[in-house]
Write an enzyme that holds these catalytic residues in place. Structure first.
Site, short mmCIF file in Angstrom:
data_model
loop_
_atom_site.label_atom_id
_atom_site.label_comp_id
_atom_site.label_asym_id
_atom_site.label_seq_id
_atom_site.Cartn_x
_atom_site.Cartn_y
_atom_site.Cartn_z
N HIS A 55 50.73 3.41 33.01
CA HIS A 55 50.12 3.57 34.34
C HIS A 55 51.07 4.28 35.28
O HIS A 55 52.30 4.08 35.25
CB HIS A 55 49.71 2.21 34.91
CG HIS A 55 50.82 1.22 35.11
ND1 HIS A 55 51.51 1.11 36.29
CD2 HIS A 55 51.35 0.29 34.29
CE1 HIS A 55 52.41 0.15 36.19
NE2 HIS A 55 52.35 -0.36 34.98
N ASP A 57 50.50 4.15 38.66
CA ASP A 57 50.52 3.46 39.94
C ASP A 57 51.67 2.46 39.99
O ASP A 57 52.13 1.95 38.97
CB ASP A 57 49.18 2.77 40.23
CG ASP A 57 48.80 1.72 39.18
OD1 ASP A 57 49.04 1.98 37.99
OD2 ASP A 57 48.27 0.67 39.55
N ASP A 88 58.94 -0.25 36.21
CA ASP A 88 57.52 -0.57 36.00
C ASP A 88 56.64 0.52 36.59
O ASP A 88 56.21 0.43 37.72
CB ASP A 88 57.22 -1.91 36.65
CG ASP A 88 55.85 -2.46 36.32
OD1 ASP A 88 55.20 -1.91 35.42
OD2 ASP A 88 55.43 -3.43 36.97
N GLU A 122 46.52 -0.12 37.24
CA GLU A 122 47.04 -1.27 36.48
C GLU A 122 47.57 -2.35 37.41
O GLU A 122 47.39 -3.53 37.16
CB GLU A 122 48.15 -0.81 35.53
CG GLU A 122 48.50 -1.84 34.45
CD GLU A 122 49.53 -2.86 34.88
OE1 GLU A 122 49.72 -3.88 34.17
OE2 GLU A 122 50.18 -2.66 35.94
N GLU A 151 55.15 -0.83 29.01
CA GLU A 151 55.57 -1.79 30.03
C GLU A 151 57.02 -2.23 29.81
O GLU A 151 57.51 -2.25 28.67
CB GLU A 151 54.66 -3.02 30.00
CG GLU A 151 53.26 -2.79 30.48
CD GLU A 151 53.15 -2.62 31.99
OE1 GLU A 151 54.20 -2.73 32.69
OE2 GLU A 151 52.05 -2.37 32.48
#
Length: 367
Positions: A55, A57, A88, A122, A151
């Site tokens: 992701h 975002d 992250d 996400e 992740e």
């Protein structure tokens, strides 16, 4: 990282990725839903499909005065890259992109079809991100065999932990009704707080599984309670609570909903129960044939000399959307000690190590 892509805004990250992947020969498709950007990219052919999911975002930076650096400057201080998304998980995407470039330079015709699945939803509600991507893949009858989610999974250094599954999660809002009245005449009222107290005691008394080597045990936690506007001489007519369940793959949501509703009904039949934010559990068994976990373990050992811990701890991830009876899903990334914090960081050596591990993993599976 210099793009302020606070969920669900992508801020051009996926366009940048599309240009990079297209230059490598990937066919890229953008899917936009309700303000969310999603990218699906595909390269090559083969009997099996190896996918990378991630992701673009990030969560908001929070109070800027707590940051030593501009959270979207991506500055390097000593051996650390600092900024929102450093762990992250924008660096996970960067490591896989660099690994893909290296891999395709060595193996221009891989044995597997390669796919990328990237969303900007996400960190938010996750309603129009990976869930939509999976629906598109299903419409196109694209079956995933292996899926690597980038992740941050490591505890101390990259490669020390692989997530092989996650517990499920679901939240609920419960409202119990009573009858308003004067506190001096309780015989004419029905105190909703007292009633809710009995309900909470019943919920806390439910017996859950204690977990296993693969999953932590199931748990229920009350997260909020409210009886409306306060007046010290009025018996409240309603009381609300919010609670969250984290559960193993031994339960499904239908069973849990029935169990909770039946427990509440033992104390009152005058209630409303609403469920939200459902997240199904998933688990990839390490003993599966042609194990993705095994390939990842070998890649990690090659570059660290140590085998990783297999874990299912932590919250939820988008891995749940891609896991099914056929797809093996793992999560593998940099250390997660600083995620969602001010001064989020990643050590440069951990980022470089992740690129090397990803490259070897691609070679193990698709070389």
């Amino acid at each position: 990282m210099r793009r302020c892509s606070v969920t669900p805004d992508d801020m051009g990250c996926q366009q940048w990725l599309t240009e990079k992947l297209s230059a490598l020969g990937f066919s890229c498709r953008s899917v936009h839903r309700n303000g969310v950007d999603n990218l699906i990219a595909s390269f090559g052919h083969g009997d099996k499909t190896l996918a990378f999911a991630g992701h673009t975002d990030v969560v908001p930076p929070g109070p800027l005065e707590q940051w030593l650096e501009d959270p979207f400057a991506a500055n390097i201080r000593d051996d650390k890259l600092i900024g929102r998304g450093a762990a992250d998980m924008k660096t996970g995407i960067a490591a896989m992109l660099a690994a893909t470039e290296r891999f395709l330079a060595r193996v221009p015709a891989p044995s597997c079809r390669l796919m990328w699945m990237i969303t900007s939803d996400e960190e938010g509600e996750a309603e129009y991100g990976s869930k939509v991507i999976k629906a598109v893949l299903d419409e196109q009858q694209v079956k995933l065999d292996y899926c690597i989610v980038g992740e941050p999974t490591a505890r101390m250094s990259t490669g020390d932990t692989i997530k092989t599954g996650r517990r499920g999660a679901i939240s609920a809002r419960l409202r119990v009704f009573g009858k308003q009245g004067h506190v001096a005449y309780p015989q004419y009222a029905d105190n909703a707080i007292h009633k809710m107290n009995r309900v909470v005691s019943t919920l806390n008394a439910l017996q859950w599984d204690e977990g296993s080597d693969d999953f932590p045990g199931t748990s229920l936690q009350i997260t909020h309670i409210n009886s409306g506007g306060f007046t010290d001489n009025i018996v409240p007519a309603q009381c609300d609570i919010c609670f969250n369940l984290r559960y193993s793959h031994r339960f499904n949501q239908t069973e849990l909903k029935t169990l909770i509703a039946d427990a509440v009904a033992t104390q009152t039949d005058d209630f409303e129960l609403e469920w939200e934010r459902p997240c199904e559990p998933y688990f990839t068994h390490p003993q599966k044939t042609d194990s993705l976990i095994g390939h990842a373990e070998q890649a990690i050992y090659k570059h660290t000399g140590v085998f990783p811990v297999l874990s299912t701890s932590g919250g939820t991830s988008d891995g749940r959307f891609f896991a099914d009876a056929d797809a093996q899903v793992i999560e593998l990334g940099v250390p997660n000690a600083s995620i969602h914090q001010a001064n989020e960081w990643v050590r440069l050596k951990d980022l470089s190590l992740l690129e090397n591990i990803y490259t070897s993993l691609l070679e193990n599976v698709a070389g």
